[in-house]
Design an enzyme around this catalytic site. Structure first.
Site, PDB file in Angstrom:
ATOM      1  N   TYR A 105      48.494  45.008  27.065  1.00  0.00           N
ATOM      2  CA  TYR A 105      48.369  45.557  28.427  1.00  0.00           C
ATOM      3  C   TYR A 105      48.912  46.980  28.361  1.00  0.00           C
ATOM      4  O   TYR A 105      50.086  47.173  28.046  1.00  0.00           O
ATOM      5  CB  TYR A 105      49.192  44.738  29.424  1.00  0.00           C
ATOM      6  CG  TYR A 105      48.628  43.357  29.722  1.00  0.00           C
ATOM      7  CD1 TYR A 105      48.911  42.264  28.906  1.00  0.00           C
ATOM      8  CD2 TYR A 105      47.817  43.146  30.827  1.00  0.00           C
ATOM      9  CE1 TYR A 105      48.409  41.001  29.188  1.00  0.00           C
ATOM     10  CE2 TYR A 105      47.305  41.878  31.119  1.00  0.00           C
ATOM     11  CZ  TYR A 105      47.600  40.820  30.301  1.00  0.00           C
ATOM     12  OH  TYR A 105      47.098  39.572  30.584  1.00  0.00           O
TER      13      TYR A 105
ATOM     14  N   PRO B 261      43.034  40.740  38.626  1.00  0.00           N
ATOM     15  CA  PRO B 261      43.053  39.963  37.379  1.00  0.00           C
ATOM     16  C   PRO B 261      44.222  40.244  36.431  1.00  0.00           C
ATOM     17  O   PRO B 261      44.378  39.529  35.431  1.00  0.00           O
ATOM     18  CB  PRO B 261      41.726  40.347  36.714  1.00  0.00           C
ATOM     19  CG  PRO B 261      41.372  41.658  37.301  1.00  0.00           C
ATOM     20  CD  PRO B 261      41.909  41.671  38.693  1.00  0.00           C
TER      21      PRO B 261
ATOM     22  N   LYS C 221      45.629  35.106  36.572  1.00  0.00           N
ATOM     23  CA  LYS C 221      46.017  33.949  37.392  1.00  0.00           C
ATOM     24  C   LYS C 221      44.857  33.287  38.146  1.00  0.00           C
ATOM     25  O   LYS C 221      45.003  32.153  38.617  1.00  0.00           O
ATOM     26  CB  LYS C 221      47.090  34.359  38.425  1.00  0.00           C
ATOM     27  CG  LYS C 221      48.428  34.720  37.809  1.00  0.00           C
ATOM     28  CD  LYS C 221      49.167  33.470  37.334  1.00  0.00           C
ATOM     29  CE  LYS C 221      50.338  33.781  36.461  1.00  0.00           C
ATOM     30  NZ  LYS C 221      50.227  33.358  35.077  1.00  0.00           N
TER      31      LYS C 221
ATOM     32  N   TYR D 243      54.086  34.741  33.632  1.00  0.00           N
ATOM     33  CA  TYR D 243      52.872  34.887  32.835  1.00  0.00           C
ATOM     34  C   TYR D 243      52.417  33.538  32.277  1.00  0.00           C
ATOM     35  O   TYR D 243      51.234  33.204  32.327  1.00  0.00           O
ATOM     36  CB  TYR D 243      53.087  35.904  31.698  1.00  0.00           C
ATOM     37  CG  TYR D 243      51.778  36.308  31.049  1.00  0.00           C
ATOM     38  CD1 TYR D 243      51.033  37.374  31.544  1.00  0.00           C
ATOM     39  CD2 TYR D 243      51.278  35.605  29.957  1.00  0.00           C
ATOM     40  CE1 TYR D 243      49.822  37.728  30.979  1.00  0.00           C
ATOM     41  CE2 TYR D 243      50.065  35.944  29.382  1.00  0.00           C
ATOM     42  CZ  TYR D 243      49.337  37.018  29.899  1.00  0.00           C
ATOM     43  OH  TYR D 243      48.132  37.358  29.341  1.00  0.00           O
TER      44      TYR D 243
ATOM     45  N   HIS E 201      48.756  31.639  22.289  1.00  0.00           N
ATOM     46  CA  HIS E 201      49.461  32.930  22.176  1.00  0.00           C
ATOM     47  C   HIS E 201      50.894  32.772  22.662  1.00  0.00           C
ATOM     48  O   HIS E 201      51.125  32.349  23.792  1.00  0.00           O
ATOM     49  CB  HIS E 201      48.758  34.008  23.011  1.00  0.00           C
ATOM     50  CG  HIS E 201      47.566  34.595  22.332  1.00  0.00           C
ATOM     51  ND1 HIS E 201      47.077  35.845  22.626  1.00  0.00           N
ATOM     52  CD2 HIS E 201      46.773  34.108  21.357  1.00  0.00           C
ATOM     53  CE1 HIS E 201      46.024  36.100  21.848  1.00  0.00           C
ATOM     54  NE2 HIS E 201      45.815  35.058  21.084  1.00  0.00           N
TER      55      HIS E 201
HETATM   56  P1  FAD Z   1      33.706  30.776  41.274  1.00  0.00           P
HETATM   57  O1  FAD Z   1      33.937  30.879  39.834  1.00  0.00           O
HETATM   58  O2  FAD Z   1      33.431  31.940  42.093  1.00  0.00           O
HETATM   59  O3  FAD Z   1      32.688  29.609  41.542  1.00  0.00           O
HETATM   60  C1  FAD Z   1      32.117  29.356  42.813  1.00  0.00           C
HETATM   61  C2  FAD Z   1      30.764  28.722  42.645  1.00  0.00           C
HETATM   62  O4  FAD Z   1      30.223  28.451  43.929  1.00  0.00           O
HETATM   63  C3  FAD Z   1      29.776  29.648  41.939  1.00  0.00           C
HETATM   64  O5  FAD Z   1      29.133  28.965  40.899  1.00  0.00           O
HETATM   65  C4  FAD Z   1      28.810  30.062  43.055  1.00  0.00           C
HETATM   66  O6  FAD Z   1      27.497  30.304  42.564  1.00  0.00           O
HETATM   67  C5  FAD Z   1      28.861  28.852  43.969  1.00  0.00           C
HETATM   68  N1  FAD Z   1      28.491  29.151  45.349  1.00  0.00           N
HETATM   69  C6  FAD Z   1      28.776  30.277  46.066  1.00  0.00           C
HETATM   70  N2  FAD Z   1      28.256  30.192  47.295  1.00  0.00           N
HETATM   71  C7  FAD Z   1      27.644  28.994  47.371  1.00  0.00           C
HETATM   72  C8  FAD Z   1      26.906  28.343  48.392  1.00  0.00           C
HETATM   73  N3  FAD Z   1      26.704  28.914  49.582  1.00  0.00           N
HETATM   74  N4  FAD Z   1      26.417  27.122  48.136  1.00  0.00           N
HETATM   75  C9  FAD Z   1      26.607  26.523  46.942  1.00  0.00           C
HETATM   76  N5  FAD Z   1      27.287  27.107  45.922  1.00  0.00           N
HETATM   77  C10 FAD Z   1      27.780  28.330  46.142  1.00  0.00           C
HETATM   78  N6  FAD Z   1      40.415  35.604  36.579  1.00  0.00           N
HETATM   79  C11 FAD Z   1      41.254  35.729  35.582  1.00  0.00           C
HETATM   80  O7  FAD Z   1      42.224  34.952  35.525  1.00  0.00           O
HETATM   81  N7  FAD Z   1      41.033  36.698  34.619  1.00  0.00           N
HETATM   82  C12 FAD Z   1      39.937  37.530  34.661  1.00  0.00           C
HETATM   83  O8  FAD Z   1      39.738  38.360  33.800  1.00  0.00           O
HETATM   84  C13 FAD Z   1      39.046  37.431  35.712  1.00  0.00           C
HETATM   85  N8  FAD Z   1      37.951  38.237  35.807  1.00  0.00           N
HETATM   86  C14 FAD Z   1      37.107  38.102  36.894  1.00  0.00           C
HETATM   87  C15 FAD Z   1      35.992  38.916  37.035  1.00  0.00           C
HETATM   88  C16 FAD Z   1      35.126  38.786  38.154  1.00  0.00           C
HETATM   89  C17 FAD Z   1      33.910  39.698  38.298  1.00  0.00           C
HETATM   90  C18 FAD Z   1      35.411  37.813  39.140  1.00  0.00           C
HETATM   91  C19 FAD Z   1      34.501  37.654  40.359  1.00  0.00           C
HETATM   92  C20 FAD Z   1      36.510  36.978  38.977  1.00  0.00           C
HETATM   93  C21 FAD Z   1      37.378  37.120  37.857  1.00  0.00           C
HETATM   94  N9  FAD Z   1      38.479  36.291  37.676  1.00  0.00           N
HETATM   95  C22 FAD Z   1      39.321  36.427  36.656  1.00  0.00           C
HETATM   96  C23 FAD Z   1      38.796  35.259  38.577  1.00  0.00           C
HETATM   97  C24 FAD Z   1      38.301  33.908  38.079  1.00  0.00           C
HETATM   98  O9  FAD Z   1      37.113  34.067  37.379  1.00  0.00           O
HETATM   99  C25 FAD Z   1      38.153  33.062  39.301  1.00  0.00           C
HETATM  100  O10 FAD Z   1      39.443  32.884  39.881  1.00  0.00           O
HETATM  101  C26 FAD Z   1      37.505  31.716  39.045  1.00  0.00           C
HETATM  102  O11 FAD Z   1      36.169  31.880  38.672  1.00  0.00           O
HETATM  103  C27 FAD Z   1      37.594  30.863  40.305  1.00  0.00           C
HETATM  104  O12 FAD Z   1      36.819  29.728  40.152  1.00  0.00           O
HETATM  105  P2  FAD Z   1      36.116  29.072  41.392  1.00  0.00           P
HETATM  106  O13 FAD Z   1      35.383  27.894  40.835  1.00  0.00           O
HETATM  107  O14 FAD Z   1      37.098  28.858  42.465  1.00  0.00           O
HETATM  108  O15 FAD Z   1      35.100  30.155  41.966  1.00  0.00           O
HETATM  109  C1  DHB Z   2      41.630  38.489  30.300  1.00  0.00           C
HETATM  110  C2  DHB Z   2      41.586  38.828  31.610  1.00  0.00           C
HETATM  111  C3  DHB Z   2      42.774  39.079  32.269  1.00  0.00           C
HETATM  112  O1  DHB Z   2      42.756  39.384  33.574  1.00  0.00           O
HETATM  113  C4  DHB Z   2      43.977  39.021  31.637  1.00  0.00           C
HETATM  114  O2  DHB Z   2      45.105  39.312  32.319  1.00  0.00           O
HETATM  115  C5  DHB Z   2      44.017  38.661  30.333  1.00  0.00           C
HETATM  116  C6  DHB Z   2      42.829  38.390  29.661  1.00  0.00           C
HETATM  117  C7  DHB Z   2      40.360  38.237  29.579  1.00  0.00           C
HETATM  118  O3  DHB Z   2      39.290  38.327  30.191  1.00  0.00           O
HETATM  119  O4  DHB Z   2      40.415  37.948  28.391  1.00  0.00           O
END
Ligand code: FAD
Ligand code: DHB
Length: 391
Positions: free
Chosen positions: A201, A293, A297, A385, A72
């Protein structure tokens, strides 16, 4: 069991770190609390910056992303009932983002990991971290009724906001910064064509909305809802009606609706824990920081953290240099705080805040009007962005 790096968590940061370490010839074991299907069932981020694309390529898992992801070069801002395009590509000297879901990134990383025969322990219970302030850290967990121990050189805490890694650090060694927003995002995933070929947005008097996608046939939409809202209160019909209400007339007309594949509410929070290293424990991704979100980022910060961390471990084992691990926390935090600032600013600009009323709405509209008219202001948005360069 013995390994060089024990990774806690098989989300995107843990899996990407595992793959980058494998490419660097460093041995790692991942310990994950949930099952693979559970991890893949979480619908989250959708937008990848160039830095994340490059890291996925470096990890050798970029093939499907390049084939199926959607590059995009712009986004649209909708306010006062009209859409305005921000030309990301034109304003940043040709940079773009890639729309490719976190679920797909996770799937590609899981498949590469199992194809390489690397060890991931899923459904590990009672994970505990030991002795990371000394030279011989250990991770213990239970599986099938037995306790197991992994001896390692380093522990990477990639276990998200609610994980055990940050919680294992003595409170006195940690400084945290937090802001909780008084609303959440109600999200719907549906097999319907996206309303527009670029993301929209929307700032409206009814609250924020975002039109995103996963492919030409699958859409991801969000609407701002009060923090205490329950997902059970939202039928598909109610969601589509509210989303349509927050779009301009042309988009509202074009919106195709259908049954939801997934529907959930995500709370919005800004959070940073400092530092990101304690002896031989390193925090990465959501374990160390959360952004609202709005700027997409969260996943991208998780990727850049593990990019720095894998390079630091490669320097430690390859060149016997501790510089990378010693500077890890400071390098990450410089980038993290800039993304925190951008995500907070974009969230504040686009959402309806109950306490600021109509005055707040007018101020937001004035800033948005300035933003789309001023090349300097649009460029600042575009640069952030598409993602700031790694330093
Ligand atoms: P996570 O994805 O949280 O992974 C952590 C892992 O550790 C999980 O699999 C969990 O099961 C595991 N874990 C937890 N505790 C333990 C334990 N005690 N022992 C072993 N394993 C454990 N970001 C965006 O950029 N855009 C979005 O739209 C967006 N939407 C989101 C919606 C939600 C509901 C959430 C919660 C986050 C969202 N995010 C979004 C943020 C993005 O998804 C996260 O920044 C990203 O998943 C971070 O990755 P991570 O691997 O650090 O953490
Ligand atoms: C999506 C989520 C976001 O937070 C964003 O800024 C753009 C796209 C998505 O889930 O597609």
């Amino acid at each position: 069991m013995r390994t060089q790096v024990a990774i806690i968590g098989a989300g995107p940061s843990g899996l990407l770190l595992g793959q980058l370490l494998y490419k660097a010839g460093i041995d790692a074991v991942i310990v994950e609390r949930q099952s693979p299907d559970y991890v893949l069932g979480r619908i989250r981020a959708g937008v990848l910056e160039q830095v994340s694309i490059d890291l996925l390529d470096k990890a050798g898992v970029g093939q499907r992303m390049h084939a199926e992801g959607l590059p995009h070069g712009g986004i649209e801002l909708l306010f006062k009932g009209a859409r305005h395009r921000i030309d990301l590509e034109g304003l940043t000297g040709g940079k773009h983002v890639m729309v490719y879901g976190q679920t797909e990134v996770t799937r590609d990383l899981m498949e590469a990991r199992s194809a390489a025969g690397l060890t991931t322990i899923y459904q590990a219970g009672d994970v505990t971290l030991h002795d990371f302030d000394g030279a011989q850290p250990k991770v213990r967990y239970t599986k099938d009724g037995q306790t197991h121990e992994i001896a390692c050189d380093f522990i990477a805490g990639c276990d998200g906001y609610h994980g055990v890694s940050r919680a294992s650090v003595p409170e006195s060694a940690l400084r945290t910064y937090e802001k909780v927003y008084p609303f959440g995002w109600l999200g719907v995933l549906a097999d319907v064509p996206p309303v527009s070929h670029e993301l929209i947005y929307a700032n409206t008097g009814r609250g924020f909305a975002l039109c995103s996608m996963r492919s030409a046939k699958r859409s991801r939409y969000y609407v701002q809802v009060p923090m205490e809202e329950k997902v059970e209160n939202w039928s598909d019909a109610a969601f589509w009606a509210e989303l349509r209400n927050r779009l301009d007339p042309e988009a509202a007309e074009r919106l195709v609706t259908g049954p939801s594949l997934e529907k959930s509410i995500a709370p919005l929070r800004s959070f940073v824990a400092e530092p990101m290293r304690f002896g031989r424990l390193f925090l990465a991704g959501d374990a160390a920081h959360i952004v609202p979100p709005t700027g997409a980022k969260g996943l991208n910060l998780a990727a850049s953290d593990v990019g720095y961390l894998s390079t630091a471990f490669a320097e430690y084992y390859g060149e016997k240099s501790p510089v990378g691990i010693d500077t890890y926390s400071d390098r990450c935090l410089r980038r993290v705080w800039k993304a925190e600032r951008f995500s907070w600013w974009f969230t504040s600009l686009m959402h309806r805040f109950p306490e600021t009323g109509e005055f707040g709405q007018k101020i937001q509209e004035a800033e948005l009007d300035y933003l789309v008219q001023s090349k300097a202001a649009s460029t600042a948005l575009a640069e952030n962005y598409v993602g700031l360069p790694l330093v």
